[in-house]
Design an enzyme around this catalytic site. Sequence first.
Site, PDB file in Angstrom:
ATOM      1  N   ASP A 133       3.545   9.454  -0.499  1.00  0.00           N
ATOM      2  CA  ASP A 133       2.378   8.657  -0.108  1.00  0.00           C
ATOM      3  C   ASP A 133       2.132   7.571  -1.143  1.00  0.00           C
ATOM      4  O   ASP A 133       2.253   7.834  -2.347  1.00  0.00           O
ATOM      5  CB  ASP A 133       1.140   9.567  -0.021  1.00  0.00           C
ATOM      6  CG  ASP A 133       0.155   9.111   1.043  1.00  0.00           C
ATOM      7  OD1 ASP A 133       0.122   7.896   1.335  1.00  0.00           O
ATOM      8  OD2 ASP A 133      -0.586   9.960   1.567  1.00  0.00           O
TER       9      ASP A 133
ATOM     10  N   HIS B 111       0.820  -1.224   0.000  1.00  0.00           N
ATOM     11  CA  HIS B 111       0.000   0.000   0.000  1.00  0.00           C
ATOM     12  C   HIS B 111       0.847   1.265   0.000  1.00  0.00           C
ATOM     13  O   HIS B 111       0.338   2.340  -0.278  1.00  0.00           O
ATOM     14  CB  HIS B 111      -0.924   0.002   1.220  1.00  0.00           C
ATOM     15  CG  HIS B 111      -2.006  -1.036   1.126  1.00  0.00           C
ATOM     16  ND1 HIS B 111      -3.322  -0.720   0.900  1.00  0.00           N
ATOM     17  CD2 HIS B 111      -1.952  -2.390   1.196  1.00  0.00           C
ATOM     18  CE1 HIS B 111      -4.045  -1.832   0.846  1.00  0.00           C
ATOM     19  NE2 HIS B 111      -3.229  -2.854   1.028  1.00  0.00           N
TER      20      HIS B 111
END
Length: 503
Positions: free
Chosen positions: A364, A156
């Site tokens: 991110d 992720h």
Amino acid sequence: MNRLVVISNRVGPLNDEGKAGGLAVGLADALRQRGGVWFGWSGKTGEDGTFGPLQIKTEGEVQLITLDMTQADVADFYNGFANQALWPVLHYRMDLAGYDRRFSEAFWRINERIAARLAPLLKQDDLVWVQDYHFAPLGSQIRASGFSGALGYFLHVPFPPPEVLTALPDAHRLVRSMLAYDVIGFQTVTDRDNFARFVAGEIGGRVLEGGWIEASGRRVRADVFPIGIDAERFAAFAATAEARRRYAQLRTELHDRKQIIGVDRLDYTKGIPERLSAFERLLKDYPENRNKVSFLQIAPLSRENVKAYARLRRELEELAGHINGTYGLLDWTPVRVMTRGFSRKGLSGLYRASDVGLVTPLRDGMNLVAKEYVAAQDPENPGVLILSRFAGAARELSEALIVNPYDNAEMTEALQLALRMPLGERKERWQALNETVRKGNSRRWCGLFLDALEATHAQRRLKFLDESEGGASAKTELARLRRAAGVPPWGELKPFRGRHVRL
Ligand code: ADP
Ligand code: F6P
């Protein structure tokens, strides 16, 4: 349909209660739609830790199975290796990484324990899908327990360039262990390419065309599967009574001022101080915004026992205090920072009530807040998304105002532009963004990954059957799966040249 078994450090909730973390939100959306087993840490500590009883709960079509950890496991595995060594390095922050042999031992031991507890629950025809950095080596332990079925992994968070990852003493062992999977999924092409570079340059593997990687006698498919949200459901949240209540609360308190919103776990990767500095500069350089614009940062506390997080909290409080002290009026507080959680419906109302969504992480994996902000907007009067080029989401959401969060002046200008953007342009940008968010939803993410996993695993099975002169029915099945997922047959593999975007 084969049973899906998902393993991640955080498990649930499946309902709409507040939960900070993209993994939990993305997986809850995907599992609610497909059903299956979700296995992992209960989030609690107990004396027996991973040796304790399994806690089993069923919600609709999903079975949640969790285990406690001991306090020492939480300190060494979760706060230690996962969040003081791996997390900073994966987010390109070698300067914040702390390495300790004890942490590393706990990491490998917990992965072994989780695999040992999972193994008796698995059936050979399950689709087993391991999630995120905490459990990167779990696949090799699952294989060691005798499972030979379909086994996939999704990261992720970012995968940094080899020049950064090699700062982690366990890097080589970690990447080698990942070769046990059939498919390894990444959020962006950059992450996938960094992984391929590591395999080729550090462990002597080969990178082949079509997303295939070969190393240590294993052939693995490494590919890009950007995670999404259940956009339709999130948009519907914005019309619920709870969302409307939050919307009205915020707008009433604002009077006719404009609202900028940030929503992030309190994490140094999110660039929150940089954001506050840009807001301060907006008030300084463009004084017409004073008493006309407020900034709300929702920042639920995260990993509070890790020093870098505690430091960030203090820094943020000081910055907000400084801005409020300099520019605040009796009836206007320029910056508000709230650390509480909100229900997802409540959050959707706050997003909708905000004229600007400021999503500016320094690094991110994807960033689901960006997608939620888009999904929650009023089509007749949408807000403007400002998005960091260093969020995985920037690859897809190019109609946002894309900024470099290290460039204070650029961030300030983007804010000024967003606050003054005419309705026509806001609508045009939002429509394009909304279409992307709706198309690339959590169902598609999950479906594409599982198609790739089934097809890749079927190929492995077919190759095995071919070699043992069997397999007519497997061949028919494989042809079907190949068509569905577009996976090239083994014979078509060619050397890797350049980058691939497969979605
Ligand atoms: P990360 O996974 O690094 O935390 P993401 O932006 O991908 O970052 O995901 C964060 C998720 O956490 C989003 O779904 C967001 O709505 C949720 N979230 C963040 N803050 C809160 C909060 N205060 N209350 C409820 N949910 C939150
Ligand atoms: O999506 C990234 C992620 O790190 C997940 O792996 C994690 O579950 C989430 O953010 C929140 O962090 P934590 O589980 O440490 O609270």
